[in-house]
Motif scaffolding. Sequence first.
Motif, PDB file in Angstrom:
ATOM      1  N   GLN A   1      -1.208   3.722 -19.755  1.00  0.00           N
ATOM      2  CA  GLN A   1      -0.945   3.354 -18.366  1.00  0.00           C
ATOM      3  C   GLN A   1      -2.232   3.392 -17.532  1.00  0.00           C
ATOM      4  OE1 GLN A   1       3.115   3.694 -16.612  1.00  0.00           O
ATOM      5  NE2 GLN A   1       2.200   5.494 -15.662  1.00  0.00           N
ATOM      6  N   TYR A   2      -2.205   2.710 -16.405  1.00  0.00           N
ATOM      7  CA  TYR A   2      -3.376   2.464 -15.573  1.00  0.00           C
ATOM      8  C   TYR A   2      -4.231   3.696 -15.281  1.00  0.00           C
ATOM      9  CZ  TYR A   2      -6.177  -0.004 -12.100  1.00  0.00           C
ATOM     10  OH  TYR A   2      -7.218  -0.579 -11.432  1.00  0.00           O
ATOM     11  N   PRO A   3      -3.657   4.887 -15.053  1.00  0.00           N
ATOM     12  CA  PRO A   3      -4.518   6.039 -14.743  1.00  0.00           C
ATOM     13  C   PRO A   3      -5.501   6.404 -15.850  1.00  0.00           C
ATOM     14  CG  PRO A   3      -2.261   6.500 -14.096  1.00  0.00           C
ATOM     15  CD  PRO A   3      -2.226   5.226 -14.872  1.00  0.00           C
TER      16      PRO A   3
ATOM     17  N   ALA B   1       0.833  -1.205   0.000  1.00  0.00           N
ATOM     18  CA  ALA B   1       0.000   0.000   0.000  1.00  0.00           C
ATOM     19  C   ALA B   1       0.869   1.257   0.000  1.00  0.00           C
ATOM     20  CB  ALA B   1      -0.930   0.000   1.206  1.00  0.00           C
ATOM     21  N   ALA B   2       1.937   1.253   0.798  1.00  0.00           N
ATOM     22  CA  ALA B   2       2.836   2.412   0.843  1.00  0.00           C
ATOM     23  C   ALA B   2       3.540   2.601  -0.490  1.00  0.00           C
ATOM     24  CB  ALA B   2       3.857   2.236   1.964  1.00  0.00           C
ATOM     25  N   GLY B   3       3.930   1.501  -1.132  1.00  0.00           N
ATOM     26  CA  GLY B   3       4.581   1.595  -2.430  1.00  0.00           C
ATOM     27  C   GLY B   3       3.664   2.169  -3.492  1.00  0.00           C
ATOM     28  N   VAL B   4       2.411   1.716  -3.503  1.00  0.00           N
ATOM     29  CA  VAL B   4       1.439   2.223  -4.474  1.00  0.00           C
ATOM     30  C   VAL B   4       1.187   3.716  -4.236  1.00  0.00           C
ATOM     31  CG1 VAL B   4      -0.963   2.084  -5.243  1.00  0.00           C
ATOM     32  CG2 VAL B   4       0.352  -0.019  -4.846  1.00  0.00           C
ATOM     33  N   ALA B   5       1.147   4.130  -2.965  1.00  0.00           N
ATOM     34  CA  ALA B   5       0.910   5.542  -2.652  1.00  0.00           C
ATOM     35  C   ALA B   5       1.986   6.436  -3.259  1.00  0.00           C
ATOM     36  CB  ALA B   5       0.847   5.739  -1.139  1.00  0.00           C
ATOM     37  N   GLU B   6       3.197   5.910  -3.397  1.00  0.00           N
ATOM     38  CA  GLU B   6       4.279   6.690  -3.992  1.00  0.00           C
ATOM     39  C   GLU B   6       4.044   6.977  -5.468  1.00  0.00           C
ATOM     40  OE1 GLU B   6       6.972   8.051  -2.481  1.00  0.00           O
ATOM     41  OE2 GLU B   6       5.996   7.435  -0.622  1.00  0.00           O
ATOM     42  N   TRP B   7       3.193   6.175  -6.111  1.00  0.00           N
ATOM     43  CA  TRP B   7       2.915   6.403  -7.536  1.00  0.00           C
ATOM     44  C   TRP B   7       1.972   7.578  -7.773  1.00  0.00           C
ATOM     45  CZ3 TRP B   7       1.167   0.696  -8.849  1.00  0.00           C
ATOM     46  CH2 TRP B   7       2.226  -0.185  -8.587  1.00  0.00           C
ATOM     47  N   LEU B   8       1.211   7.962  -6.757  1.00  0.00           N
ATOM     48  CA  LEU B   8       0.104   8.890  -6.962  1.00  0.00           C
ATOM     49  C   LEU B   8       0.495  10.234  -7.575  1.00  0.00           C
ATOM     50  CD1 LEU B   8      -2.137   8.209  -3.828  1.00  0.00           C
ATOM     51  CD2 LEU B   8      -2.196   7.120  -6.080  1.00  0.00           C
ATOM     52  N   PRO B   9       1.567  10.909  -7.103  1.00  0.00           N
ATOM     53  CA  PRO B   9       1.895  12.204  -7.725  1.00  0.00           C
ATOM     54  C   PRO B   9       2.165  12.102  -9.227  1.00  0.00           C
ATOM     55  CG  PRO B   9       3.025  11.969  -5.625  1.00  0.00           C
ATOM     56  CD  PRO B   9       2.439  10.621  -5.945  1.00  0.00           C
ATOM     57  N   GLY B  10       2.916  11.077  -9.654  1.00  0.00           N
ATOM     58  CA  GLY B  10       3.193  10.906 -11.078  1.00  0.00           C
ATOM     59  C   GLY B  10       1.941  10.572 -11.868  1.00  0.00           C
TER      60      GLY B  10
ATOM     61  N   THR C   1      -1.666  -5.213 -19.961  1.00  0.00           N
ATOM     62  CA  THR C   1      -0.857  -6.096 -19.112  1.00  0.00           C
ATOM     63  C   THR C   1      -1.475  -6.207 -17.729  1.00  0.00           C
ATOM     64  OG1 THR C   1       1.152  -5.478 -20.309  1.00  0.00           O
ATOM     65  CG2 THR C   1       1.442  -6.482 -18.137  1.00  0.00           C
ATOM     66  N   ASP C   2      -1.912  -5.073 -17.199  1.00  0.00           N
ATOM     67  CA  ASP C   2      -2.575  -5.080 -15.892  1.00  0.00           C
ATOM     68  C   ASP C   2      -3.851  -5.923 -15.933  1.00  0.00           C
ATOM     69  OD1 ASP C   2      -0.716  -3.384 -14.661  1.00  0.00           O
ATOM     70  OD2 ASP C   2      -1.739  -1.601 -15.399  1.00  0.00           O
ATOM     71  N   ALA C   3      -4.570  -5.861 -17.053  1.00  0.00           N
ATOM     72  CA  ALA C   3      -5.814  -6.635 -17.172  1.00  0.00           C
ATOM     73  C   ALA C   3      -5.546  -8.130 -17.123  1.00  0.00           C
ATOM     74  CB  ALA C   3      -6.546  -6.262 -18.455  1.00  0.00           C
ATOM     75  N   ARG C   4      -4.418  -8.558 -17.678  1.00  0.00           N
ATOM     76  CA  ARG C   4      -4.077  -9.993 -17.600  1.00  0.00           C
ATOM     77  C   ARG C   4      -3.795 -10.390 -16.153  1.00  0.00           C
ATOM     78  NH1 ARG C   4      -1.593  -8.839 -22.691  1.00  0.00           N
ATOM     79  NH2 ARG C   4       0.447  -8.429 -21.743  1.00  0.00           N
TER      80      ARG C   4
ATOM     81  N   VAL D   1       5.463   2.338 -17.061  1.00  0.00           N
ATOM     82  CA  VAL D   1       5.717   1.191 -16.170  1.00  0.00           C
ATOM     83  C   VAL D   1       5.033  -0.065 -16.689  1.00  0.00           C
ATOM     84  CG1 VAL D   1       5.392   0.295 -13.836  1.00  0.00           C
ATOM     85  CG2 VAL D   1       5.935   2.723 -14.175  1.00  0.00           C
ATOM     86  N   SER D   2       3.754   0.058 -17.004  1.00  0.00           N
ATOM     87  CA  SER D   2       2.981  -1.107 -17.457  1.00  0.00           C
ATOM     88  C   SER D   2       1.785  -0.619 -18.252  1.00  0.00           C
ATOM     89  CB  SER D   2       2.512  -1.927 -16.255  1.00  0.00           C
ATOM     90  OG  SER D   2       1.710  -3.011 -16.658  1.00  0.00           O
TER      91      SER D   2
END
Length: 293
Positions: A279-281, A210-219, A238-241, A233-234
């Motif tokens: 990307q996911y966003p 959870a902490a690692g994912v939170a680091e992605w938020l600003p970008g 790919t995420d859907a698979r 990143v992905s």
Amino acid sequence: MNRTDTPVTVIGLGLMGRALAGAFLRAGHPTTVWNRTVSKADRLVADGARPAPTVGDALKAGSLTVVCVTDYPAVRELLGASDVELDGTMLVNLTSGDSAQARETARWARRRGARYLDGAIMAVPPAIGTAEAVILHSGPQTDFEAHKATLEALGTVTHLGADHGLAALYDVAGLAMMWSVLNAWLQGTALLRTAGVDAATYAPFARQIAAGVAEWLPGYAEQIDSGSFPAEVSALETDARAMAHLVEESEAVGVNAELPKLIKAMADRSIAAGHGGEQYPVLIEEFSRARGD
């Protein structure tokens, strides 16, 4: 400097209202309280609060009135009585509700001559009066600045903007984060329990993720605000698979797969619309669309 001689009034003495009044008292503010069930004020009165016989009397006693009741209709019912004079009153409404109710109540209060700030409490009652209690405010900044020193008795206060609905929107956005994180953790916990791993063992790993994912938020926020979603990143496809693996694993071990299926369905729609290489966003487009649009 946080002045402690400012008289305040608290209307509504549920668990949160009592915590608010208690924090003002501890900070040294002369505090008047009112509640329909008079006995709820007993402890506060013993601690030095002044009980008001009527809502109108309560409003007159404080240069700042904090309201924390059941809902917005209750606010208007209490403050809209014929014997209540709002003209010149400074109201800070910390009642829970939605942004439309906040904006309408602000207009309602203004028509009656009151100044009005809407707010949201991001804390549990025991945290009130400490820095851990985050309290959001929206409305005219001049009103917030004029009373900030007094409001700081309640916790860490923030002004979000002139739109009275912002505090309520931030509140529900925070709830979305809270429940999403907890639901993801519960999904993972349910999966690992099928292999004999208990929740306490999994929790530190889940917290790290959870902490690692939170680091992605600003970008990711930069991508959303710019409307450009390069797959740095992905890619979403790919995420859907990976989502499919989560669904399959959940079903194979007898764990509820409704949540991952819901998210995968949104990803599949985005991919079908031509966003699989982004990307996911890019899923912000799905979250911004009402179902069926």
